[in-house]
Design a protein around this motif. Structure first.
Motif, PDB file in Angstrom:
ATOM      1  N   ARG A 140      42.737  23.156  24.151  1.00 64.07           N
ATOM      2  CA  ARG A 140      41.303  22.894  24.177  1.00 64.07           C
ATOM      3  C   ARG A 140      40.583  23.676  25.276  1.00 64.07           C
ATOM      4  NH1 ARG A 140      40.616  16.565  24.541  1.00 64.07           N
ATOM      5  NH2 ARG A 140      38.448  17.263  24.736  1.00 64.07           N
ATOM      6  N   ILE A 141      41.303  24.490  26.041  1.00 69.31           N
ATOM      7  CA  ILE A 141      40.693  25.242  27.147  1.00 69.31           C
ATOM      8  C   ILE A 141      40.354  26.658  26.684  1.00 69.31           C
ATOM      9  CG2 ILE A 141      41.024  26.132  29.482  1.00 69.31           C
ATOM     10  CD1 ILE A 141      42.978  23.847  29.990  1.00 69.31           C
ATOM     11  N   ALA A 142      39.076  26.983  26.693  1.00 69.36           N
ATOM     12  CA  ALA A 142      38.628  28.326  26.314  1.00 69.36           C
ATOM     13  C   ALA A 142      38.771  29.270  27.508  1.00 69.36           C
ATOM     14  CB  ALA A 142      37.184  28.286  25.839  1.00 69.36           C
ATOM     15  N   VAL A 143      39.402  30.439  27.275  1.00 70.41           N
ATOM     16  CA  VAL A 143      39.672  31.393  28.357  1.00 70.41           C
ATOM     17  C   VAL A 143      39.318  32.803  27.893  1.00 70.41           C
ATOM     18  CG1 VAL A 143      41.394  32.287  29.971  1.00 70.41           C
ATOM     19  CG2 VAL A 143      41.615  29.950  29.097  1.00 70.41           C
ATOM     20  N   THR A 144      38.691  33.555  28.765  1.00 70.67           N
ATOM     21  CA  THR A 144      38.432  34.984  28.536  1.00 70.67           C
ATOM     22  C   THR A 144      39.263  35.778  29.534  1.00 70.67           C
ATOM     23  OG1 THR A 144      36.173  34.525  27.804  1.00 70.67           O
ATOM     24  CG2 THR A 144      36.657  36.775  28.493  1.00 70.67           C
ATOM     25  N   VAL A 145      39.863  36.889  29.073  1.00 66.41           N
ATOM     26  CA  VAL A 145      40.689  37.738  29.941  1.00 66.41           C
ATOM     27  C   VAL A 145      40.064  39.123  30.026  1.00 66.41           C
ATOM     28  CG1 VAL A 145      42.982  38.678  30.370  1.00 66.41           C
ATOM     29  CG2 VAL A 145      42.758  36.462  29.222  1.00 66.41           C
ATOM     30  N   ARG A 146      39.902  39.627  31.255  1.00 68.18           N
ATOM     31  CA  ARG A 146      39.329  40.959  31.469  1.00 68.18           C
ATOM     32  C   ARG A 146      40.314  41.850  32.211  1.00 68.18           C
ATOM     33  NH1 ARG A 146      33.116  39.447  33.430  1.00 68.18           N
ATOM     34  NH2 ARG A 146      32.525  38.349  31.500  1.00 68.18           N
ATOM     35  N   ASN A 147      40.293  43.107  31.889  1.00 65.99           N
ATOM     36  CA  ASN A 147      41.151  44.106  32.515  1.00 65.99           C
ATOM     37  C   ASN A 147      40.480  44.612  33.789  1.00 65.99           C
ATOM     38  OD1 ASN A 147      42.748  46.280  33.224  1.00 65.99           O
ATOM     39  ND2 ASN A 147      42.907  47.111  31.159  1.00 65.99           N
ATOM     40  N   ALA A 148      41.069  44.283  34.950  1.00 67.47           N
ATOM     41  CA  ALA A 148      40.524  44.734  36.242  1.00 67.47           C
ATOM     42  C   ALA A 148      41.593  45.479  37.028  1.00 67.47           C
ATOM     43  CB  ALA A 148      40.011  43.535  37.032  1.00 67.47           C
ATOM     44  N   THR A 149      42.549  46.091  36.308  1.00 69.40           N
ATOM     45  CA  THR A 149      43.742  46.657  36.944  1.00 69.40           C
ATOM     46  C   THR A 149      43.484  47.934  37.738  1.00 69.40           C
ATOM     47  OG1 THR A 149      44.250  47.765  34.834  1.00 69.40           O
ATOM     48  CG2 THR A 149      45.343  45.656  35.264  1.00 69.40           C
ATOM     49  N   GLY A 150      42.286  48.511  37.635  1.00 74.06           N
ATOM     50  CA  GLY A 150      42.007  49.728  38.399  1.00 74.06           C
ATOM     51  C   GLY A 150      41.774  49.474  39.878  1.00 74.06           C
ATOM     52  N   GLY A 151      41.527  48.205  40.244  1.00 68.03           N
ATOM     53  CA  GLY A 151      41.262  47.888  41.645  1.00 68.03           C
ATOM     54  C   GLY A 151      39.848  48.230  42.043  1.00 68.03           C
ATOM     55  N   LYS A 152      39.454  47.761  43.203  1.00 68.67           N
ATOM     56  CA  LYS A 152      38.081  47.952  43.660  1.00 68.67           C
ATOM     57  C   LYS A 152      37.770  49.384  44.067  1.00 68.67           C
ATOM     58  CE  LYS A 152      37.203  43.205  45.076  1.00 68.67           C
ATOM     59  NZ  LYS A 152      36.779  42.295  46.154  1.00 68.67           N
ATOM     60  N   ASP A 153      38.792  50.096  44.550  1.00 64.88           N
ATOM     61  CA  ASP A 153      38.515  51.460  45.003  1.00 64.88           C
ATOM     62  C   ASP A 153      38.553  52.457  43.855  1.00 64.88           C
ATOM     63  OD1 ASP A 153      41.214  51.528  44.455  1.00 64.88           O
ATOM     64  OD2 ASP A 153      41.847  51.882  46.523  1.00 64.88           O
ATOM     65  N   GLY A 154      39.040  52.033  42.687  1.00 65.49           N
ATOM     66  CA  GLY A 154      39.054  52.904  41.513  1.00 65.49           C
ATOM     67  C   GLY A 154      39.971  54.100  41.613  1.00 65.49           C
ATOM     68  N   THR A 155      40.963  54.047  42.514  1.00 64.21           N
ATOM     69  CA  THR A 155      41.856  55.191  42.694  1.00 64.21           C
ATOM     70  C   THR A 155      42.901  55.304  41.584  1.00 64.21           C
ATOM     71  OG1 THR A 155      43.266  53.847  44.134  1.00 64.21           O
ATOM     72  CG2 THR A 155      41.567  55.202  45.188  1.00 64.21           C
ATOM     73  N   GLU A 156      43.108  54.201  40.843  1.00 64.98           N
ATOM     74  CA  GLU A 156      44.060  54.224  39.745  1.00 64.98           C
ATOM     75  C   GLU A 156      43.354  53.871  38.447  1.00 64.98           C
ATOM     76  OE1 GLU A 156      47.962  52.445  40.295  1.00 64.98           O
ATOM     77  OE2 GLU A 156      47.461  52.072  42.390  1.00 64.98           O
ATOM     78  N   PRO A 157      43.752  54.482  37.313  1.00 65.68           N
ATOM     79  CA  PRO A 157      43.120  54.122  36.040  1.00 65.68           C
ATOM     80  C   PRO A 157      43.545  52.733  35.600  1.00 65.68           C
ATOM     81  CG  PRO A 157      44.985  55.582  35.679  1.00 65.68           C
ATOM     82  CD  PRO A 157      44.805  55.503  37.162  1.00 65.68           C
ATOM     83  N   LYS A 158      42.685  52.083  34.834  1.00 64.05           N
ATOM     84  CA  LYS A 158      43.041  50.780  34.285  1.00 64.05           C
ATOM     85  C   LYS A 158      44.199  50.940  33.287  1.00 64.05           C
ATOM     86  CE  LYS A 158      38.603  48.360  34.706  1.00 64.05           C
ATOM     87  NZ  LYS A 158      37.885  49.353  35.521  1.00 64.05           N
TER      88      LYS A 158
END
Length: 565
Positions: free
Chosen positions: A431-449
């Protein structure tokens, strides 16, 4: 005056039962009847019972007036103090973190950001602050200290951030709607207060440290002077004679002889502002001097601030209220009193003052500025997040009846921000609604998602019974995986999602930037079915934090060459 004291005075004033005579309203003397004498105990021949009743009525009237007058005066003074409390919004950023969470024993830590403002917005602050070119200009948050009170109230940790620290500033939105966009480059931390007020300084700390901040207290120049005078003096020490004044007139003007001096008023302000003359003349030395002053002040409170001196306590309370701006959660006298009682529980020997580990910036144009030291600054922040004492002595043992497996065990009285109610129960996973987002690039953006990562984690949740999971096309940028939720009613469900994914409780955050429960898969979880476990937390502050214990009354400031007399 206590009511019992009033009663005792009233009884003692007329113990013989006489009524004052000779004035308006006094009964006239009545001659005794002919052929007899006045009865013993009778006033003017009147029956003794009637006279006594009249005396009691008179005393009761006076007593009622005194009681009502005292209560009214106390209430008016209470309202007066409450009316003088200045408040501002706690956190103007998007990342609110939802406040400190209780531990397994129902005990809740407290995190309070202490801010010293250099505002020169009135004649008194201008006279104390100098620098006429800055009059009526935007203030700077030149002193920033995060005070952490442990959940079990056994210890206190303080982290100072040097004012020359360079940070990325978060987006801050003022209560009236004015938006200060997130910075595109590094900004000096003391400028945060110019982005809407102390709530943006709180937001900057929250963004950097991931520590939930429950309250802030901000004080200006005149506030420091008034508080220092009300305290009555704080002993400090210098290794040599010192005079903080350069040839071109810069410096605080502090002038002290070698050894220990008791300082107050404007001299205390000079001590707290001195940079030229302490250690190497940088902001780091000033931070160490502030720690010495605060530890010494804590010891003085322990020795001298007794409840037996109401005049001094009243003076101190009045000075504190007039000196500070606090968040709206501390907008009443009783809330400030409760907080002071919580802080008072910690003995000076369990107070640890530290400076955020730092390194000089190597970026162009930032000579002399500092940045958080990689690894060791985060270690310090993590210890506070996980309620680990910085002094290496550990926390006090919980009550014998409590154990980690019994969250309902008796706990201490909650502090001003603690919840006294039991946590809500999570709904069934289906009964728990969940959304998942891809944030694997990190805040500095030095690596691709990592392509498809949101779908992979959504499938993991589906396999654990969460059937209302969506892999969002909208992405994010997070160094550490985090779960954000929108309302208090979703907190327990968000915690259940974290447990299912193997994420720590600290990864669950309340945010007004999401509509429901959203999982941000961060840079720390680019592959695999479970996030990599973090390394064990440190058990003592790193040496680079320059820790000072509250019981150390031998601390003495080294003096910079060229500033002696």
């Amino acid at each position: 005056m206590r009511h019992s004291d009033v009663r005792e005075e009233g009884a003692g004033a007329r113990a013989d039962g006489d009524i004052p005579g000779g004035g308006a309203g006094a009964p006239a003397a009545v001659p005794p009847p002919r052929g007899g004498s006045r009865r013993a105990g009778a006033a003017g021949g009147r029956p003794p019972g009637r006279s006594r009743r009249r005396v009691l009525r008179w005393v009761s009237s006076v007593l009622s007036l005194l009681i009502l007058g005292t209560a009214a005066a106390g209430y008016l003074y209470y309202r007066h103090l409450n009316g003088n409390i200045q408040t501002d919004a706690l956190n103007l950023g998007e990342n609110k973190l939802g406040g400190s969470k209780p531990n397994a024993f129902g005990q809740t830590p407290l995190n309070i950001l202490l801010i010293g403002s250099d505002a020169r917005n009135d004649a008194e602050n201008q006279a104390l602050g100098g620098a006429t070119d800055t009059f009526d200009g935007p203030p700077l948050a030149d002193v920033q200290m995060l005070l952490h009170l442990s959940a079990d109230r056994s210890n206190m940790s303080v982290i100072s951030m040097p004012r020359d620290t360079m940070l990325m500033m978060p987006k801050c939105t003022e209560p009236g709607g004015k938006v200060h966009p997130a910075s595109k480059g590094l900004v000096q931390t003391n400028e945060s207060i110019q982005r809407g007020g102390p709530g943006c300084t709180v937001a900057a700390w929250t963004e950097l440290t991931k520590i939930p901040i429950d309250h802030f207290m901000m004080i200006d120049f005149k506030g420091v002077v008034r508080m220092a005078d009300a305290i009555g003096g704080v002993p400090v020490c210098v290794e040599q004679n010192v005079h903080s004044r350069t040839r071109d007139g810069k410096g605080s003007g502090l002038k002290l002889p070698k050894g220990t001096s008791v300082i107050q008023g404007e001299t205390a302000l000079q001590w707290l502002r001195t940079r030229y003359g302490f250690e190497d003349g940088t902001d780091i030395g000033r931070t160490h001097a502030q720690h010495q002053y605060m530890n010494s002040m804590a010891r003085e409170f322990r020795k001298n601030a007794k409840l037996s001196n109401p005049v001094k306590l009243n003076s101190l309370a009045q000075a504190a209220i007039e000196a500070m701006v606090v968040d709206t959660g501390l907008n009443k006298i009783d809330k400030l009193f409760d907080l002071s009682m919580e802080l008072k529980k910690v003995p000076p020997g369990r107070i640890t003052m530290t400076t955020m580990p730092w390194v000089y910036s190597t970026r162009p144009g930032l000579d002399g500025r500092v940045e958080p030291k990689p690894g060791e600054a985060e270690d310090l922040f993590r210890m506070v997040r996980e309620d680990i004492p910085l002094d290496g002595q550990g926390s006090a043992a919980p009550a014998a009846s409590a154990s980690p497996g019994t969250p309902s065990a008796p706990a201490q009285q909650p502090g001003p921000t603690a919840s006294a109610t039991a946590p809500a129960t999570a709904a069934p996973p289906s009964r728990i609604a969940v959304t998942v987002r891809n944030a694997t690039g990190g805040k500095d953006g030095t690596e691709p998602k990592v392509k498809g990562r949101a779908s992979e984690v959504a499938a993991l949740l589906g396999g654990k019974g969460f059937t209302k999971v969506v892999a969002d096309t909208q992405t994010g940028a997070e160094d550490t995986s985090v779960i954000r939720y929108a309302t208090d009613g979703q907190a327990a469900d968000a915690a259940a999602v974290a447990t299912a994914l193997g994420l720590p409780a600290a990864s669950v955050q309340k945010s007004d930037q999401v509509a429901g429960i959203v999982v941000f898969v961060g840079k720390d979880w680019r592959t695999g079915g479970t996030p990599a476990p973090p390394a064990p937390a440190p058990t003592k502050a790193p040496d680079s934090a320059h820790a000072l214990n509250g019981d150390n009354d031998q601390a003495c400031m080294p003096i910079q060459p060229g500033f002696t007399w």
